[in-house]
Design a protein around this motif. Structure first.
Motif, PDB file in Angstrom:
ATOM      1  N   GLU A 181      17.834  10.428  36.437  1.00  0.00           N
ATOM      2  CA  GLU A 181      19.267  10.555  36.710  1.00  0.00           C
ATOM      3  C   GLU A 181      19.649  11.950  37.217  1.00  0.00           C
ATOM      4  OE1 GLU A 181      21.876   8.956  33.736  1.00  0.00           O
ATOM      5  OE2 GLU A 181      20.443   7.406  33.145  1.00  0.00           O
ATOM      6  N   GLU A 183      21.819  12.720  39.122  1.00  0.00           N
ATOM      7  CA  GLU A 183      23.261  12.811  39.323  1.00  0.00           C
ATOM      8  C   GLU A 183      24.026  13.283  38.101  1.00  0.00           C
ATOM      9  OE1 GLU A 183      22.508   8.450  38.090  1.00  0.00           O
ATOM     10  OE2 GLU A 183      21.498  10.029  39.243  1.00  0.00           O
ATOM     11  N   GLN A 191      26.423  15.436  44.698  1.00  0.00           N
ATOM     12  CA  GLN A 191      25.255  14.564  44.583  1.00  0.00           C
ATOM     13  C   GLN A 191      24.529  14.444  45.921  1.00  0.00           C
ATOM     14  OE1 GLN A 191      26.024  10.757  42.733  1.00  0.00           O
ATOM     15  NE2 GLN A 191      27.352  11.666  41.180  1.00  0.00           N
ATOM     16  N   ILE A 210      12.546   9.591  41.650  1.00  0.00           N
ATOM     17  CA  ILE A 210      13.800   9.726  40.919  1.00  0.00           C
ATOM     18  C   ILE A 210      14.274   8.358  40.455  1.00  0.00           C
ATOM     19  CG2 ILE A 210      14.463  11.817  42.176  1.00  0.00           C
ATOM     20  CD1 ILE A 210      16.394  10.167  43.813  1.00  0.00           C
ATOM     21  N   THR A 212      17.836   6.509  39.275  1.00  0.00           N
ATOM     22  CA  THR A 212      19.249   6.823  39.448  1.00  0.00           C
ATOM     23  C   THR A 212      20.151   5.612  39.305  1.00  0.00           C
ATOM     24  OG1 THR A 212      20.853   7.830  40.992  1.00  0.00           O
ATOM     25  CG2 THR A 212      19.084   6.508  41.947  1.00  0.00           C
ATOM     26  N   HIS A 213      21.439   5.890  39.001  1.00  0.00           N
ATOM     27  CA  HIS A 213      22.491   4.877  39.027  1.00  0.00           C
ATOM     28  C   HIS A 213      23.452   5.129  40.187  1.00  0.00           C
ATOM     29  CE1 HIS A 213      21.569   2.931  35.217  1.00  0.00           C
ATOM     30  NE2 HIS A 213      21.469   4.110  34.646  1.00  0.00           N
ATOM     31  N   SER A 214      23.182   6.167  40.964  1.00  0.00           N
ATOM     32  CA  SER A 214      24.117   6.590  42.005  1.00  0.00           C
ATOM     33  C   SER A 214      23.662   6.143  43.393  1.00  0.00           C
ATOM     34  CB  SER A 214      24.273   8.111  41.994  1.00  0.00           C
ATOM     35  OG  SER A 214      25.024   8.561  43.098  1.00  0.00           O
ATOM     36  N   PHE A 217      22.001   8.633  45.881  1.00  0.00           N
ATOM     37  CA  PHE A 217      20.586   8.997  45.812  1.00  0.00           C
ATOM     38  C   PHE A 217      19.685   7.922  46.392  1.00  0.00           C
ATOM     39  CE2 PHE A 217      22.378  12.059  42.962  1.00  0.00           C
ATOM     40  CZ  PHE A 217      21.571  13.182  43.127  1.00  0.00           C
TER      41      PHE A 217
END
Length: 274
Positions: A181, A183, A191, A210, A212-214, A217
């Motif tokens: 994460e 972010e 970000q 990586i 991620t939840h974003s 990314f």
């Protein structure tokens, strides 16, 4: 293209994979793993570093917003550095606070090693980080990292959370770097810059993965770098490339049209030109 010499064969170190191992494309140097909460992303990252620990792997965890180790270089930390690193490599969940101290890691570096970290950080972020001495008139006094005249330990969680990422990005000894994460604590605007800073450091000498939840990314330029992590019907972890990246972005934004600042109800009119 350069083919990496480090195979991305991830072994099932915690007995949670659908298969005994997961293989990622050897020619890739940058991997983005997305998935719902509890889909197994962090477990996968832990398995990556446990599989590749001989290649000097490292996992930057979500528990990095509390910066410790400010001030003078401490001999007790230097002596325990190896054991602390092994704890990171051997952890079985992310609900722990690592004994690693990013500021001590930074201050223990030689001048020539610290300089590119600051340069890389300041290349992507407008709030510049600078080195200062606690007593400006005494070069032997404790070193501080400052942003806008204040210690980095007094900055927001986003600024604190990114420092360890940059330290490990510029560490030539780390050949496989996992970031959970990235972010954390960062507004969407920043970000984007952090994503580019991370991706630009991926190479045949440093594979970067990586989780991620974003959507910021996701690798839009090279869709082959993106993977979806999920649990199957037997609650086992599996990973695959998404069939449609747009649907992944849509889900990360909340899976509703209102996430795009559009009304819930849309009327579409068609007709001939003019």
């Amino acid at each position: 293209s350069i083919v990496s010499k480090i195979p991305m064969i991830i072994e099932d170190k915690e007995n949670q994979f659908a298969n005994t191992q997961i293989t990622l494309a050897d020619e890739q140097n940058f991997f983005v793993i997305v998935g719902a909460n509890n889909s197994g992303k962090s477990t996968f990252l832990r398995s990556v570093i446990k599989t590749n620990r001989k290649e000097n792997s490292y996992l930057v965890t979500v528990n990095r917003t509390v910066l410790t180790g400010e001030g003078s270089i401490r001999e007790d930390y230097k002596k325990n550095f190896t054991s602390f690193t092994n704890e990171v490599l051997g952890q079985v969940d992310d609900n722990v606070r690592p004994k690693m101290q990013p500021l001590q890691d930074f201050f223990n570096l030689k001048d020539i090693e610290r300089k590119p970290i600051l340069e890389w950080y300041n290349k992507y972020f407008s709030n510049r980080i600078v080195e200062e001495r606690e007593d400006p008139e005494n070069s032997a006094s404790s070193m501080l990292l400052k942003v806008g005249g204040h210690s980095i330990t007094k900055q927001g969680s986003g600024m604190r959370a990114t420092l360890e990422i940059f330290i490990k990005l510029l560490d030539p000894n780390i050949k496989v770097l996992c970031i959970d994460e990235p972010e954390v604590g960062l507004e969407p605007y920043l970000q984007k810059y952090l994503f580019q800073a991370i991706k630009d450091k991926a190479s045949s000498d440093k594979k970067i993965i990586i989780a991620t939840h974003s959507h910021h990314f996701l690798d839009i330029e090279n869709e082959e770098n993106n993977y979806v992590c999920f649990r199957n019907s037997e609650d086992k972890i599996d990973i695959k490339r998404p069939d449609d990246l747009k649907s992944v972005i849509f889900r990360l934004l909340g899976n509703t049209l209102s996430s795009f600042l559009l009304p819930e109800n849309i009327l579409i009119f068609e007709g001939q030109s003019d």
